[in-house]
Write an enzyme that holds these catalytic residues in place. Structure first.
Site, PDB file in Angstrom:
ATOM      1  NE  ARG A   1      -2.651   0.513   3.488  1.00 36.82           N
ATOM      2  CZ  ARG A   1      -1.858   0.761   4.544  1.00 36.82           C
ATOM      3  NH1 ARG A   1      -1.166   1.881   4.618  1.00 36.82           N
ATOM      4  NH2 ARG A   1      -1.775  -0.107   5.520  1.00 36.82           N
TER       5      ARG A   1
ATOM      6  CE1 TYR B   1     -17.306  12.314 -15.409  1.00 32.29           C
ATOM      7  CE2 TYR B   1     -16.103  12.215 -13.347  1.00 32.29           C
ATOM      8  CZ  TYR B   1     -16.897  11.610 -14.298  1.00 32.29           C
ATOM      9  OH  TYR B   1     -17.285  10.312 -14.130  1.00 32.29           O
TER      10      TYR B   1
ATOM     11  CG  ASP C   1      -9.562  16.956 -14.660  1.00 32.09           C
ATOM     12  OD1 ASP C   1      -8.861  16.380 -15.516  1.00 32.09           O
ATOM     13  OD2 ASP C   1     -10.570  16.436 -14.138  1.00 32.09           O
TER      14      ASP C   1
ATOM     15  CE  LYS D   1     -12.486   8.808 -18.683  1.00 37.14           C
ATOM     16  NZ  LYS D   1     -12.528   9.400 -17.393  1.00 37.14           N
TER      17      LYS D   1
HETATM   18  N1  PLP Z   1     -11.884  14.223 -14.734  1.00 37.92           N
HETATM   19  C1  PLP Z   1     -12.411  14.180 -15.967  1.00 37.92           C
HETATM   20  C2  PLP Z   1     -12.253  15.350 -16.894  1.00 37.92           C
HETATM   21  C3  PLP Z   1     -13.122  13.051 -16.374  1.00 37.92           C
HETATM   22  O1  PLP Z   1     -13.668  13.004 -17.605  1.00 37.92           O
HETATM   23  C4  PLP Z   1     -13.273  11.948 -15.477  1.00 37.92           C
HETATM   24  C5  PLP Z   1     -14.032  10.744 -15.847  1.00 37.92           C
HETATM   25  O2  PLP Z   1     -14.737  10.708 -16.834  1.00 37.92           O
HETATM   26  C6  PLP Z   1     -12.706  12.049 -14.195  1.00 37.92           C
HETATM   27  C7  PLP Z   1     -12.002  13.193 -13.863  1.00 37.92           C
HETATM   28  C8  PLP Z   1     -12.841  10.944 -13.191  1.00 37.92           C
HETATM   29  O3  PLP Z   1     -11.982   9.904 -13.507  1.00 37.92           O
HETATM   30  P1  PLP Z   1     -12.280   8.338 -13.226  1.00 37.92           P
HETATM   31  O4  PLP Z   1     -13.487   7.958 -14.010  1.00 37.92           O
HETATM   32  O5  PLP Z   1     -11.007   7.669 -13.656  1.00 37.92           O
HETATM   33  O6  PLP Z   1     -12.531   8.208 -11.743  1.00 37.92           O
END
Ligand code: PLP
Length: 384
Positions: free
Chosen positions: A51, A104, A177, A202
């Site tokens: 961990r 998001y 982000d 992604k």
């Molecule tokens: N940030 C963005 C711009 C996203 O599109 C997403 C998921 O679609 C996330 C964060 C969250 O990521 P995760 O689905 O890997 O938890």
């Protein structure tokens, strides 16, 4: 003469030294959860328990830090796990975060429905309105400002350097982000941001086969705070997930070029169609964020959103009629995906000020041949 390595070199080599015992060029995946010390209190190579530390995760973290031009990176089991650990590392009950009003949906849900009840306040604002951002930080004594650029799925562009100045002047840290752009197209830390977060699920993973998240920083004190939460809470990525993410990141540069080229062709084709009301794509000169995007991004990326003249019914019909564009959540994989955000990725913000138009489709343009993708869209449009 010192030479700073280029992005592709860093993506391929950072944290990927060959294994000294066998010479294996690809470092082995370390599945062991525990490590035998030389003696009590004398670790062989700094590893004791999975961990806390794991060599495969360490390789990925080194690679991620190099990719984002940061000093420290932390890998998590998902993008949201990364966000949760980051926010809990920095904020305390009573603290406040100002976030883009088109982030998001899952980020908004995390803040309002999970962290809100634990005492973290949040205020969504239009990040393109500098005065509104400054006022919201001031009014709430916000410690964090959180932006997505390009944003998901409205493709809004925010000037990272300008926002960093506003945040810093008010004593707040700026989190970007960088999921949509990827570190190949945009490096927020070198533009003045303090922290980068990713859903590595992604573009970084890139093949729609591994869920993960990351936080990257360039400051020792922040790294210590986040590292402690990563260890103490334990929302870490497993070794196989870390390995797959590393493998994806090695080819990020070539993939992003292919995604960007295809997206430009598809956006241009969409703009000419009578079924299309509006194409949201920062590569177009008429996009309100075009000049900023040109300045802070290497290219415009693989995401295109489109609003249809036929409203929600037309959007649903097209989404369910393509063959190469698979109707699915997520984005950033080599295969093209079509998403209907108002009922899929952004269903959690329906009815809020973050709600997404019902005639909007979000396309994650893959690396297939653009002519085949256009043919696929044309056939779907013929069903209208
Ligand atoms: N940030 C963005 C711009 C996203 O599109 C997403 C998921 O679609 C996330 C964060 C969250 O990521 P995760 O689905 O890997 O938890």
């Amino acid at each position: 003469m010192s030479h700073v390595e280029g992005f592709n070199t860093r993506f391929v080599h950072a944290g990927q030294e060959f294994e000294p015992r066998t010479g294996a060029v690809v470092p082995p995946v370390h599945f062991s959860t525990t490590y035998a010390p030389e003696a009590i209190g004398q670790l062989r190579a700094g590893y004791d328990y999975g961990r806390g530390t794991n060599p495969t995760r360490d390789s990925l973290q080194t690679q991620l830090a190099a990719a984002e031009q940061g000093t420290h990176a932390f890998s998590f089991g998902s993008g949201l796990a990364a966000e949760d650990s980051l926010i809990r590392a920095i904020l305390r009950p009573g603290d406040h975060i100002v976030l883009g009003n088109d982030v998001y949906g899952g980020t908004y849900r995390l803040l309002t429905r999970v962290l809100g009840p634990w005492g973290i306040g949040s205020t969504p604002v239009d990040m393109s309105d500098a005065n509104a951002v400054a006022a919201a930080i001031e009014a709430n004594g916000a410690k964090l400002v959180w932006v997505e650029t390009p944003s998901n799925p409205m493709m809004k562009i925010t000037d990272i350097a300008a926002l960093a100045e506003i945040a810093h002047a008010a004593g707040a840290l700026l989190v970007v982000d960088n999921t949509f752009a990827s570190p190949f197209l945009q490096q927020p830390l070198s533009l003045g941001a303090d922290i980068v977060v990713h859903s590595t699920t992604k573009y970084i993973g890139g093949h729609s086969d591994v869920v993960g998240g990351a936080v990257v920083v360039k400051d020792e004190a922040l790294a210590e705070q986040i590292g402690f939460i990563q260890f103490a809470v334990g929302a870490v990525s497993g070794p196989m997930d870390a390995y797959l993410t590393t493998r994806g990141l090695k080819t990020l540069g070539v993939r992003m070029r292919a995604h960007s080229e295809n997206a430009a062709q598809i956006a241009t084709w969409l703009r000419e169609r009578k079924e299309v009301e509006h194409v949201l794509y920062p590569g177009f000169a008429e996009h309100p964020g075009h000049e900023i995007a040109k300045r802070q991004m290497r290219d415009f990326g693989g995401m295109v959103s489109v609003q249809l003249t036929g409203g929600a019914a037309a959007a649903r019909k097209v989404a369910e009629s393509t063959r190469l564009f698979t109707l699915a959540e997520s984005l950033g994989g080599i295969e093209s995906l079509m998403n209907y955000p108002s009922e899929m990725t952004h269903a959690s913000v329906k009815g809020t000020e973050l709600a997404v138009p019902e005639n909007l489709l979000r396309l994650s343009v893959g690396i297939e041949d653009a002519a085949d993708l256009i043919d696929d869209l044309e056939r779907a449009f013929m069903t209208l």
